[in-house]
Design a protein around this motif. Structure first.
Motif, PDB file in Angstrom:
ATOM      1  N   ALA A   1     -11.935  54.607  30.866  1.00 44.65           N
ATOM      2  CA  ALA A   1     -11.209  55.621  29.773  1.00 44.65           C
ATOM      3  C   ALA A   1     -10.748  54.926  28.388  1.00 44.65           C
ATOM      4  O   ALA A   1     -10.840  53.703  28.240  1.00 44.65           O
ATOM      5  CB  ALA A   1     -10.085  55.986  30.559  1.00 44.65           C
TER       6      ALA A   1
ATOM      7  N   ILE B   1      -3.432  56.225  27.928  1.00 43.84           N
ATOM      8  CA  ILE B   1      -4.213  57.203  28.932  1.00 43.84           C
ATOM      9  C   ILE B   1      -3.140  57.835  29.765  1.00 43.84           C
ATOM     10  O   ILE B   1      -2.135  57.335  30.207  1.00 43.84           O
ATOM     11  CB  ILE B   1      -5.488  57.003  29.636  1.00 43.84           C
ATOM     12  CG1 ILE B   1      -4.914  55.511  30.552  1.00 43.84           C
ATOM     13  CG2 ILE B   1      -6.423  56.308  28.742  1.00 43.84           C
ATOM     14  CD1 ILE B   1      -5.970  55.114  31.468  1.00 43.84           C
TER      15      ILE B   1
ATOM     16  N   ASP C   1      -7.625  59.681  27.023  1.00 40.76           N
ATOM     17  CA  ASP C   1      -8.315  60.335  28.058  1.00 40.76           C
ATOM     18  C   ASP C   1      -7.266  60.550  29.226  1.00 40.76           C
ATOM     19  O   ASP C   1      -6.360  60.003  29.015  1.00 40.76           O
ATOM     20  CB  ASP C   1      -9.307  59.465  28.448  1.00 40.76           C
ATOM     21  CG  ASP C   1     -10.698  59.448  27.546  1.00 40.76           C
ATOM     22  OD1 ASP C   1     -10.781  60.454  26.574  1.00 40.76           O
ATOM     23  OD2 ASP C   1     -11.513  58.550  27.641  1.00 40.76           O
ATOM     24  N   GLU C   2      -7.719  61.490  30.171  1.00 38.06           N
ATOM     25  CA  GLU C   2      -7.237  61.850  31.282  1.00 38.06           C
ATOM     26  C   GLU C   2      -8.056  61.174  32.424  1.00 38.06           C
ATOM     27  O   GLU C   2      -9.239  61.538  32.393  1.00 38.06           O
ATOM     28  CB  GLU C   2      -6.797  63.270  31.340  1.00 38.06           C
ATOM     29  CG  GLU C   2      -5.613  63.855  30.775  1.00 38.06           C
ATOM     30  CD  GLU C   2      -5.089  64.988  31.186  1.00 38.06           C
ATOM     31  OE1 GLU C   2      -4.108  65.062  31.783  1.00 38.06           O
ATOM     32  OE2 GLU C   2      -6.030  66.008  30.689  1.00 38.06           O
TER      33      GLU C   2
ATOM     34  N   ALA D   1     -10.434  64.157  23.828  1.00 40.93           N
ATOM     35  CA  ALA D   1     -10.197  63.416  24.944  1.00 40.93           C
ATOM     36  C   ALA D   1     -11.053  64.177  26.119  1.00 40.93           C
ATOM     37  O   ALA D   1     -11.439  65.006  26.104  1.00 40.93           O
ATOM     38  CB  ALA D   1      -8.684  63.467  25.154  1.00 40.93           C
ATOM     39  N   ASP D   2     -11.516  63.076  26.703  1.00 39.86           N
ATOM     40  CA  ASP D   2     -12.328  63.082  28.023  1.00 39.86           C
ATOM     41  C   ASP D   2     -11.684  63.331  29.368  1.00 39.86           C
ATOM     42  O   ASP D   2     -10.352  62.688  29.377  1.00 39.86           O
ATOM     43  CB  ASP D   2     -13.347  61.940  28.108  1.00 39.86           C
ATOM     44  CG  ASP D   2     -14.483  62.045  27.308  1.00 39.86           C
ATOM     45  OD1 ASP D   2     -14.878  63.251  26.714  1.00 39.86           O
ATOM     46  OD2 ASP D   2     -15.237  61.144  27.049  1.00 39.86           O
TER      47      ASP D   2
END
Length: 286
Positions: free
Chosen positions: A64, A88, A68-69, A45-46
């Motif tokens: 996203a 997300i 992702d966060e 995850a980015d």
């Protein structure tokens, strides 16, 4: 009798002959291992930082992908946002810190909704650690979705949260100082929200439930100083209230008008200014 020294005699099957004469071709090991790792490892995850990576929350959400966060620095963001169906997490820098939460504000500036989840989002669509304000209709619209909302304050909107045919999980939130309802559970669509450890205070109505054949579960939540407390006027709905406190509400602290089931357990009714309990349905059962 003469015995053959080999398992394959003159009448040996072709598979045996092939097995005794085939050559071994070595496969390259490292490329195969690399391919196995690439196909079996989950995507990493980015973390997308706002405003460092993108200037607005919506730009961060748009960039996203699932998992992702989007991490938002303290500040006031004059915009309305939509999760657009993405699984997300959108959060402040530290949702567990009250000082961070109260200084990380999403202000809808008069838009109908400041936050929307209306594209089938599930519990892995998470909003955490914001003040949500400035909506002309509702601070958050939850329609046909079931997101997770934690450690947020929904204040100074028309309604705090509007729920339509959805089953959100709302935890450790303050839904306060909204002009009309703190939470409205509306329309004919079935909803099944869960509210835990929250405060619903100083709204015209704390919770108004008008959707039919829905259910709501509320635990460890305070209903304080609202014009009316919990109003359930929907037929055939199930209402479960556990360890909730109703304090200083006007009108009715808990009002069930239509044939619905209301179960209360361990709830307290203290210094309410109107009718504490007004039951026109099939409850409460305690």
């Amino acid at each position: 009798m003469q015995r053959s020294s080999s398992r394959c005699g003159l009448a040996a099957r072709p598979s045996c002959l092939l097995g005794s004469t085939r050559s071994v071709t070595k496969q390259p090991v490292l490329p195969l291992l690399a391919a196995a790792i690439l196909t079996s490892s989950p995507a990493i995850a980015d973390i997308i930082n706002v405003p460092a990576d993108h200037p607005t929350l919506q730009a961060g959400i748009d960039a996203a992908v699932d998992g992702d966060e989007v991490v938002v620095a303290a500040g006031t963001y004059l915009e309305a946002i939509d999760f657009n169906g993405k699984a997300i997490t959108v959060r402040s820098a530290d949702p567990s810190d009250t000082g961070t939460v109260v200084t990380t504000v999403i202000d809808g500036t008069g838009n109908d909704y400041t936050v929307q989840t209306a594209s089938g989002e599930g519990l892995d669509s998470v909003l955490s650690g914001f003040v949500i304000s400035g909506a002309s209709e509702a601070g958050m619209l939850i329609s046909g979705s079931s997101p997770t909302l934690t450690s947020c304050t929904l204040a100074i909107n028309n309604d705090g949260i509007l729920i339509e045919g959805s089953s959100p999980f709302i935890n450790a939130c303050a839904i306060v100082d909204n002009l009309d309802r703190g939470i409205e559970i509306a329309t004919e669509s079935v909803s099944d929200p869960t509210i835990v450890g929250s405060l619903i205070a100083r709204n015209l109505v704390a919770v108004e439930m008008t959707s039919r054949a829905s259910s709501i579960t509320v635990r460890d939540t305070g209903f304080e100083s609202n014009g009316n407390g919990f109003t359930g006027a929907a037929g055939g709905s199930d209402i479960t209230l556990t360890s909730c406190t109703f304090f200083d509400n006007g009108g009715s602290a808990l009002q069930i008008l239509s044939p619905s089931s209301c179960i209360t357990s361990g709830c307290s009714f203290i210094s309410n200014r109107g009718i504490g309990l007004n039951m026109g349905g099939s409850g409460p059962d305690t």
